[in-house]
Design an enzyme around this catalytic site. Structure first.
Site, PDB file in Angstrom:
ATOM      1  N   CYS A  50      -5.518  -7.075 -19.403  1.00 39.04           N
ATOM      2  CA  CYS A  50      -5.546  -7.874 -20.623  1.00 39.04           C
ATOM      3  C   CYS A  50      -6.989  -8.115 -21.049  1.00 39.04           C
ATOM      4  CB  CYS A  50      -4.837  -9.201 -20.415  1.00 39.04           C
ATOM      5  SG  CYS A  50      -5.685 -10.247 -19.253  1.00 39.04           S
ATOM      6  N   CYS A 102      -9.091 -10.253 -18.553  1.00 40.39           N
ATOM      7  CA  CYS A 102      -9.678  -9.533 -17.428  1.00 40.39           C
ATOM      8  C   CYS A 102     -10.941  -8.824 -17.875  1.00 40.39           C
ATOM      9  CB  CYS A 102      -8.719  -8.471 -16.919  1.00 40.39           C
ATOM     10  SG  CYS A 102      -7.120  -9.082 -16.461  1.00 40.39           S
ATOM     11  N   ASP A 148      14.757  10.234  -0.021  1.00 39.80           N
ATOM     12  CA  ASP A 148      14.206  10.198   1.323  1.00 39.80           C
ATOM     13  C   ASP A 148      14.360   8.742   1.759  1.00 39.80           C
ATOM     14  OD1 ASP A 148      12.528  10.742   3.568  1.00 39.80           O
ATOM     15  OD2 ASP A 148      10.939   9.718   2.481  1.00 39.80           O
ATOM     16  N   ASP A 204       8.506  10.375  -0.518  1.00 40.21           N
ATOM     17  CA  ASP A 204       7.109   9.976  -0.463  1.00 40.21           C
ATOM     18  C   ASP A 204       6.313  10.705   0.613  1.00 40.21           C
ATOM     19  OD1 ASP A 204       8.252   8.703   1.758  1.00 40.21           O
ATOM     20  OD2 ASP A 204       6.594   7.281   1.786  1.00 40.21           O
ATOM     21  N   ASP A 249       8.132  15.665   2.503  1.00 37.30           N
ATOM     22  CA  ASP A 249       8.971  15.798   1.313  1.00 37.30           C
ATOM     23  C   ASP A 249       8.334  16.690   0.253  1.00 37.30           C
ATOM     24  OD1 ASP A 249      11.012  14.034   2.158  1.00 37.30           O
ATOM     25  OD2 ASP A 249       9.702  12.344   1.713  1.00 37.30           O
TER      26      ASP A 249
END
Lengths: 55, 727
Positions: free
Chosen positions: B30, B33, B438, B619, B623
């Site tokens: 934003c 920040c 997974d 992940d 995989d």
């Protein structure tokens, strides 16, 4: 119709000025951060630039 | 041992006496920040530039050379509450940014020319019905040519180049009919102007380029944004390693600065960033990211370790065999290569459309010319009509139909926490009708959770958490986090491989292995997946069971997928008991445990044979090949680098809901893309007969072209309203 002699170059010059302005803004990186620019417009106090900021 | 952080790899000179570094920052979203960071960093003396880029989530910093250590910026950002990592722009991203700017420049030129030519065309159109002199009309046509020809030569480059590339490779793409249409329209208009004709199509040609460039730019911008996010992800994962620069001196350096043969230190709780072999030390390592197996493996001298392994208990010295992930497991590399080759055969919707489109349009134009000649018209008139057909059918709306939807849909997905890795992922995801999950790190959270926190008195749990802060062990870290502990117990001593102890108010506290705390008797029937950690206070004994929990909304997401008539199954490399319990908790009847990467691919192939379009969500490094083999794939942000790079989509955060949100958004997007294509075709069906009949004037061409383009763009905007009820 002699007015065209003035109006046509004038119109082209105005359009050309717009194009040059666009190309300049593109070159100076004003389209690099569109999300940020939207917020910067309403931020109340930008930190004062310490040096000429742009590369 | 002395540790220094070395950022010199990322710092570059920016002009005289000024150094520059780019940092990727987590959690900037934003204006607040942005202002906070810029103010906070500018306050450091000698900083000459601190500018946040909110789109890319990065900070550019410049300072007087030699006055500051870049580490200080990272510390300062940490104080402000942001995690920052030095960032190195990949060459692929540089190319995307340059391409994006070039397209925007072309668009600017084309838009300028369109507006000015239109300004000249409108007097001609109105003059044709009133009393414009032919000399005046010619003058306006010549002026239009003066603007349109150079502008088209410049702004048409992206299309001409791409068409030329396609033609040299003896294929065709959407840019071939576009280029032919534009060049013929301009050429014919010049000839007509020379012959003092009534109609010239300069406006139509240049307007066509403008609309197409809008589509092209949107498409490119989406890819650029994806690339920037991917670049940040790589940086945020903090690929650094502690490299020995002297016998007793280590330096925290980026992986890019590590070479094979270097020796790195791997401390407990750290994730290994390199492949190598242990040369000293003894520890347990967690290889779940690589194999899916949640049991820890013992590492000692000679054990190979791979990037992505987590070191659990002891300190290891590792000799690097490959700094990047180039070598990993040879089998995974081989499977991955095969799978990636197979995948590139997918043909995008736009390409399929253009493959049909070009021959039909060119044949129609040719038939029109021949038809008119046969009907007795002069060659000149017949050719003019033929070119008018080409102009009217030029795929203006077709060129916008897909990129506009993609841009808007990817923005909507971005908001629900899904990032696109590849441009055609939306189309492929929309077709998915079978999801393979997974287990480890995908259905479960990658970090550990204390499962029985509710059974333990609050004050005891809190004390255990504070004691746990003194240990680097990941299980202890999980306890500390679950207890919300902030202040460590003073005087705590860690006994390697055993636990932590401390004396508080004359009472001894111990946290660690059950034997260390004298709590073996309490360890009874706990589930096989959990790690048991014991805590003793004086003579009181407690056991905590720590394990990877399911994602909070996993069950709801599975139910939502079932409601969407999507097949679901689990393929995991983990043990049977662990997979079985997860499957029954989530009510997934189909599951397989102990599956190797090759088995996963075999299963995907089997489903493909049956005609299913598989979405693979995983992940682990194990995989990665199946992610590439599947029709479309997704990874959580916590995934191994390789998997993340292979996956088509990446989702953020702890919930699994983005999977469903992405499927919904992409289905809607595909629906809109199809609808847009039909709109574009419908427009052609209406306009082409008019063009063939030879009554098209430049005014009709301009109106039809802009009308259809605007209609398609407006329709695309509907992709923005994503339904909120995800689960």
């Amino acid at each position: 119709m002699e007015i065209l002699v003035i109006l046509v170059p004038l119109a082209l010059m105005l359009g050309g000025a717009g194009l040059v302005a666009f190309l300049w803004s593109l070159k100076s990186g004003q389209y690099d951060d569109l999300d940020g620019a939207a917020w910067r417009a309403i931020a109340d106090d930008e930190p004062a630039p310490k040096a000429p900021a742009k590369r | 041992m002395h540790v220094t952080r070395d950022f010199s790899h990322y710092v570059r000179a920016a002009g005289e006496g000024v150094q520059h570094i780019d940092l990727a920052v987590e959690g900037v979203h934003c204006a607040g920040c942005m202002a906070k960071i810029e103010r906070g960093l500018s306050a450091i003396p000698d900083v000459t530039l601190a500018r946040v880029n909110l789109t890319d989530r990065r900070v550019a910093l410049e300072w007087k050379a030699g006055t500051l250590d870049p580490g200080r910026f990272i510390d300062r950002l940490e104080e402000l509450g942001y995690k920052a990592y030095p960032f190195e722009t990949e060459s692929a991203e540089v190319a995307e940014v340059a391409e994006s700017r070039f397209l925007l420049r072309c668009l600017g030129v084309a838009a300028f020319a369109t507006m000015n030519v239109m300004m000249l065309s409108i007097p001609v159109w109105s003059g044709n019905v009133s009393d414009m002199l032919p000399e005046q009309r010619d003058f306006f046509h010549w002026l239009s040519a003066l603007i349109a020809l150079p502008a088209a030569a410049y702004a048409g480059q992206p299309f001409f180049r791409s068409a030329w590339r396609a033609l040299s490779a003896k294929t065709t793409n959407m840019d071939v009919p576009i280029s032919i249409g534009v060049i013929l329209a301009l050429g014919m208009s010049v000839v007509e102007t020379i012959h003092h004709a009534e109609h010239a199509y300069f406006d139509a040609a240049i307007m066509l380029l403008t609309f197409l460039l809008v589509g092209r730019f949107l498409d490119q911008n989406m890819r650029r944004r994806t690339r920037a996010v991917a670049g940040n992800l790589a940086a945020l994962k903090a690929e650094t390693a502690a490299k020995f620069v002297g016998p007793d001196e280590i330096s925290q350096v980026p992986v890019a600065a590590i070479n094979p043969g270097d020796i790195v230190l791997l401390r407990p709780g750290e994730r290994c960033a390199v492949d190598g072999t242990v040369i000293e030390g003894r520890s347990e390592i967690d290889q779940s990211l690589i194999t899916g197996e949640t049991l820890y493996v013992t590492a000692e001298q000679g054990t190979p370790v791979y990037a992505g392994s987590m070191n659990i208990s002891g300190t290891l010295r590792v000799r690097v065999s490959a700094a990047s992930e180039a070598t990993l497991l040879a089998e995974i590399t081989r499977l991955l290569d095969n799978a990636l080759q197979a995948r590139s055969r997918y043909m995008r919707l736009a390409d399929r459309a253009s493959r049909l489109y070009a021959p039909v349009v060119h044949a129609t134009a040719l038939l029109t010319i021949l038809g008119w000649v046969i009907a007795g018209a002069s060659w000149h008139d017949a050719i003019v009509t033929g070119v008018a057909v080409l102009i009217i059918t030029c795929p203006c709306a077709l060129g916008l139909a897909i990129p506009t939807v993609q841009t808007i849909a990817s923005g909507a997905m971005f908001k629900s926490g899904v990032l696109l890795n590849s441009g055609d992922a939306i189309e492929r995801l929309a077709e998915a009708d079978h999801v393979i999950f997974d287990k480890t790190g995908t259905l479960t959270l990658p970090d550990l959770e204390v499962m029985n926190a509710a059974d333990i008195p609050v004050d005891i749990f809190e004390l255990a958490g504070r004691l746990a802060l003194s240990s680097h062990h990941p299980v202890a870290a999980a306890v500390a986090q679950a207890a919300g502990a902030r202040s460590p117990v003073v005087g705590a001593v860690e006994e390697a491989g055993q636990g932590v102890r401390a004396i508080v108010d004359g009472v001894e506290l111990r946290l660690g292995r059950p034997s260390f705390c004298g709590a073996e008797a309490l360890v009874g029937s706990v589930d096989p997946e959990a790690s048991i950690v014991a805590f003793s206070k004086g003579s009181e004994r407690f056991v905590l069971s720590v394990r990877q929990g399911l994602r909070p909304d996993a069950k709801a997401v599975i139910a939502a997928l079932k409601a969407r008539n999507v097949g679901i199954e689990i393929l995991s490399g983990d043990r049977e008991a662990a997979v079985k319990s997860a499957a029954s908790a989530l009510e997934i009847p189909e599951w397989r445990a102990g599956v190797t990467p090759a088995d996963k691919i075999a299963r995907i192939e089997e489903l493909k044979q049956r005609g299913a379009k598989v979405l693979m969500v995983g992940d682990g490094m194990n995989d990665a090949p199946s992610l590439a083999a599947a029709h479309v794939s997704m990874s959580p942000i916590s995934a191994a680098h390789l998997s993340q790079a292979t996956a088509d989509l990446v989702f953020l955060g702890r919930p699994l809901a983005p999977v469903v949100a992405a499927i919904d958004a992409s289905r809607k997007a595909l629906h809109l893309m199809r609808q847009n294509l039909w709109l574009a075709i419908g427009y052609n069906v209406l306009a082409v007969p008019v063009a063939i009949s030879g009554v098209v004037t430049p005014l009709i061409a301009a109106a039809a072209m802009s009308g259809s383009s605007i209609l398609v763009m407006l329709n695309s905007l509907r992709a923005r309203s994503t339904s909120r009820e995800i689960v």
